[in-house]
Design an enzyme around this catalytic site. Structure first.
Site, PDB file in Angstrom:
ATOM      1  CB  VAL A 609      24.953  -0.851 -18.315  1.00  0.00           C
ATOM      2  CG1 VAL A 609      23.585  -1.244 -17.767  1.00  0.00           C
ATOM      3  CG2 VAL A 609      24.822   0.259 -19.345  1.00  0.00           C
ATOM      4  CB  ALA A 611      29.489  -2.385 -11.586  1.00  0.00           C
ATOM      5  CE  LYS A 682      24.751   3.081 -14.383  1.00  0.00           C
ATOM      6  NZ  LYS A 682      24.563   2.741 -12.977  1.00  0.00           N
TER       7      LYS A 682
END
Ligand code: ADP
Ligand code: ASP
Ligand code: MG
Length: 815
Positions: A609, A611, A682
């Site tokens: 989630v 990066a 995510k």
């Protein structure tokens, strides 16, 4: 007077013999010397091997004999000038002829008695010492040969005779009183009975010969010259980071050698300890290295743990049963069997319940001992008071040794927990009553790993090694390798972490290097690697069995994510940017968490989630510290953000998506982003991390993509459909413009329900000004109830994703 002993490698060939003699001649300047030498390296093995074959009427002993013969003859030819050769050669040949006759005798009789075996085995030292003495004379030393069999007198327990110190002392003192030579060169290992039969002092026994002589001549020093620069903190052939111990006590050296530090033969210490004669362990090949000093009371920096040693090929013999409780004498009878069978007991443990007693022995002795114990307890076993003896093989002992261990608490805890964390199973534990050692029995296959774990824990001043096995070296993986390479020295210095990449794989090839791959050259190494195979990758990784192993998944592939459970089950950490596992069925997600807890391998996926943004870590900290999450609002797709931030009247939706793909802002399959599936995964992961048991199917997802785009089978047809439906995308944009809004793809979680979808965001909203590929998350919790906790920043791109993975790896390192 000094006594020097040179081991097999130190005299393995003419070149080494000259090195040995140069040490001897330097030392002889200041003192009279007794120089004890081993057989040329490997010769004792050859002799015993050939003897064994001959005794079994296998004539291949002849080839071995020839090898032995050639080595000695050639050594004479190289060491002694032609003019002086003939006398030496003829003496050597006479001895070799006698040896050959012994082999022939064993062959003819098809029998090898222990007495003959000793006589044969002793020839290695008899030959080497004679040749070395002759060479010393040629080199100009005031040297003589002396046969130790005339000095060291033993019992007739062939193979491992015990020394008659009284008789030996008498002979040694006579010898010293009459001897003239500055340097006497003597064979180690061999001795004789009172009536003149050759015996030996046990494998490695030349050290002992030297110690006996040192003690009886009251030597100033005993010097053991070998092929390493002292007694190391662990066997340097197994633990690369091991280093020589400067100063060690007799007791410590004795314990270490008892538990396998072959650099000194265990009985060596006793005779010199009694006289307080210091032992130096020195390296023939690097004579200026300081080496190790062994004395009564070491000074200087004194760590509680001095060294770690190990013995392989151990069998555990366990006697168990209710009939043992409270009945005196069972343990005594049990141990007596070992004594009667002349079996060396390496360690003993007894449970305080007295229900079982367990002894570690050399595996070679296990079968005979098993039979003998079952016989000794036949009656009790028949009456079922005691179980038949259990024998477990293929084990090893690891031992921590140090005089000062007893005054330090928590050492055994540290030992067992560090082994446990790395999935090294402990079968038995023993602690000497003197608390100078703690030993653990483990599987033989875990020895190398176990030793390295303990060495790191007790000696490497917290320099921790992390070993990476990386799959996926595309955009993200490539950046990760770049970052690791660049940060290596910083991590070493500041965080005491040593990160090594042991394996790499892409979809085509894979490459392994147990010592760590060269990161300047990884592309080439990988290209020349073997054919990639995730199953084989897993197998190799687990078989290598290296401590602090981490599997890193930089792919977006489902079948790679299916392997996590296997890695975790082997206590191998998993770091991944691949969301598939965490967004899979709740049961699987939960299972991975459970395996991570059970086997101690970390499972980290911060980059699932946002990066590199610290979103999951922050959430975990909130939850762990007792906060409760009520609501999450977020823009979590860097890719969709990039797309909607760049999509305007002057561009086409298709081109913007293409650009996003090309710049690495989308998943390899951009439909996963555009359809909202990626965002749904995510928010699902965030909900789960907040403690909610949700499935992907529970997440409402109203896609803005036309049906046809959603149903495409590959990237080409997907992009084609974006062209076909250009007007539908233009309408979305126009509508938002009309309402003074911007398009954002929003994920929401509230009161246990989650949804994702495209929304028109009005000016003034925290999402309105989100730029480029930025992500934003708003957490509403008990503690952040009015104003949410906001995390915002670049949420996509290879560089930030790689740095997020890197951060997870470092997190494991700091753990
Ligand atoms: P030599 O032939 O000189 O008697 P050995 O082979 O008997 O030599 O003993 C030296 C070897 O002991 C080293 O080469 C090393 O492999 C091994 N060894 C095992 N443990 C240790 C240790 N703790 N320190 C140094 N050497 C060790
Ligand atoms: N040569 C004997 C052996 O190999 C003794 C020694 O080297 O210490 O066991
Ligand atoms: Mg030795």
């Amino acid at each position: 007077m000094n006594v020097l002993k040179f081991g097999g490698t130190s005299v393995a060939n003419p070149e080494n013999i000259q090195k040995t003699l140069s040490v001897v001649s330097k030392t002889a300047e200041n003192s009279k010397l007794l120089v004890v030498v081993s057989a040329f390296g490997g010769v004792t093995d050859l002799l015993l091997n050939a003897a064994d074959l001959a005794g079994k009427r296998d004539d291949s002993y002849r080839t071995i004999f020839q090898e032995i013969e050639t080595r000695h003859i050639n050594a004479v030819k190289e060491l002694i000038p032609v003019a002086n050769q003939s006398a030496v050669l003829s003496a050597v040949k006479t001895r070799l002829n006698r040896l050959e006759t012994l082999f022939e005798g064993a062959f003819m009789l098809s029998e090898l008695s222990p007495k003959t075996a000793d006589l044969i085995a002793g020839h290695g030292e008899l030959l080497s010492s004679f040749i070395i003495a002759e060479t010393a004379k040629i080199n100009g030393l005031n040297a003589a040969f002396k046969d130790s069999r005339e000095l060291v007198i033993t019992s007739n327990a062939y193979g491992k005779a015990s020394v008659d110190f009284k008789e030996t002392a008498k002979r040694v003192s006579n010898f010293v009183a009459t001897n003239k030579a500055q340097v006497n060169i003597l064979p180690g290992f061999v001795a004789s009975t009172l009536d003149g039969n050759t015996t030996t002092l046990g494998r490695g026994g030349s050290d002992y010969t030297a110690a006996i002589l040192a003690s009886l001549v009251n030597a100033t020093e005993l010097q053991i010259w070998t092929d390493v620069s002292g007694m190391y903190t662990a066997n340097p052939r197994v633990v690369k980071q091991a280093f020589p111990i400067a100063h060690i006590s007799y007791r410590e050296a004795m314990e270490l050698s008892h538990f396998g530090a072959k650099v000194i033969y265990p009985p060596t210490i006793q005779p010199v300890l009694e006289k307080g004669i210091p032992i130096w362990i020195k390296n023939t090949f690097s004579p200026d290295d300081i080496g190790t000093l062994v004395t009564d009371k070491p000074n200087g920096k004194n760590r509680p743990v001095k060294g770690i040693s190990h013995i392989e090929n151990i069998a555990l013999i366990t006697l168990e049963g209710s009939g043992m409780i409270g009945i005196p004498g069972v343990s005594k009878r049990f141990l007596e069997v070992f004594y009667q069978k002349n079996t060396n007991v390496i360690m003993i443990t007894q449970a305080s319940s007295e229900q079982s007693i367990c002894v570690g022995v050399d595996q070679a002795d296990a079968d005979a001992i098993e039979i003998a114990i079952n016989e000794a307890f036949e009656l009790e076993i028949m009456r079922k008071h005691i179980e038949p003896v259990q024998v477990e093989k293929d084990l090893a002992i690891l031992a921590l040794v140090g005089d000062r261990m007893k005054s330090h608490q928590g050492l055994s805890g540290k030992m067992f927990s560090s082994l446990g964390k790395n999935n090294v199973n402990i079968r038995a534990i023993a602690q000497g009553a003197s608390e100078k050692n703690i030993s653990a029995v483990i599987a033989k296959t875990d020895v190398k790993k176990g030793l390295n774990i303990l060495h790191e824990e007790f000696f490497e001043d917290r320099l921790k090694q992390l070993n990476l096995f990386i799959t996926g070296v595309g955009n993200v993986g490539g950046k990760l390798l770049e970052q690791i390479k660049q940060q290596q020295s910083y991590l070493n210095e500041k965080l005491r972490l040593n990160i090594r990449v042991i394996a790499l794989s892409n979809s085509r090839t894979m490459v392994f290097d147990e010592k760590g791959l060269d990161l300047d050259n990884w592309e080439q190494l990988l290209a020349n690697g073997e054919k990639a195979d995730p199953e084989a990758f897993l197998k190799r990784t687990t078989e290598l069995n290296i401590r602090n192993s981490i599997f890193v998944d930089n792919t977006a592939t489902e079948f790679i994510s299916r392997k996590y459970s296997d890695y975790l089950r082997n206590s191998i950490g998993v770091v991944t940017c691949n969301k598939i596992a965490c967004a899979d069925d709740y049961e699987n997600y939960e299972d991975l968490q459970r395996l991570s807890r059970k086997y101690g391998g970390s499972f980290l996926y911060e980059t699932n989630v946002g990066a590199g943004l610290p979103i999951i870590d922050t959430l975990n900290n909130l939850v762990a510290s007792g906060d409760e999450v009520h609501k999450i609002q977020a823009v979590l797709s860097g890719s969709l953000n990039f797309v909607f931030n760049n999509f305007d009247e002057n561009s086409s939706f298709h081109d913007v998506v293409k650009q996003a793909q090309e710049e690495g802002y989308t998943e390899p399959d951009p439909k996963i982003d555009l359809s909202g599936v990626d965002v749904a995964r995510k928010i699902l992961i965030l909900a789960r991390e907040s403690g909610y048991q949700l499935e992907l199917s529970d997440i409402e997802n109203e896609s803005f993509l036309p049906e046809e785009s959603l149903n495409t089978k590959d990237n080409d047809s997907f992009f084609a459909s974006l062209k076909t439906h250009a007007s539908s995308f233009n309408d979305l944009l126009a509508n938002a413009k009309k309402n003074n809004c911007r398009l954002k793809y929003v994920a929401q979680f509230e009161e246990g329900k989650a949804s994702v979808g495209l929304q028109q965001i009005p000016e003034g909203h925290p999402f309105y000004n989100l730029e480029g590929s930025d992500n934003i998350v708003l957490f509403y919790t008990n503690r952040y109830s009015q104003q949410p906790l906001i995390i915002k920043g670049a949420g996509a791109g290879a560089d930030v994703t790689a740095s997020g993975i890197f951060a997870d790896i470092i997190r494991i390192g700091k753990n």
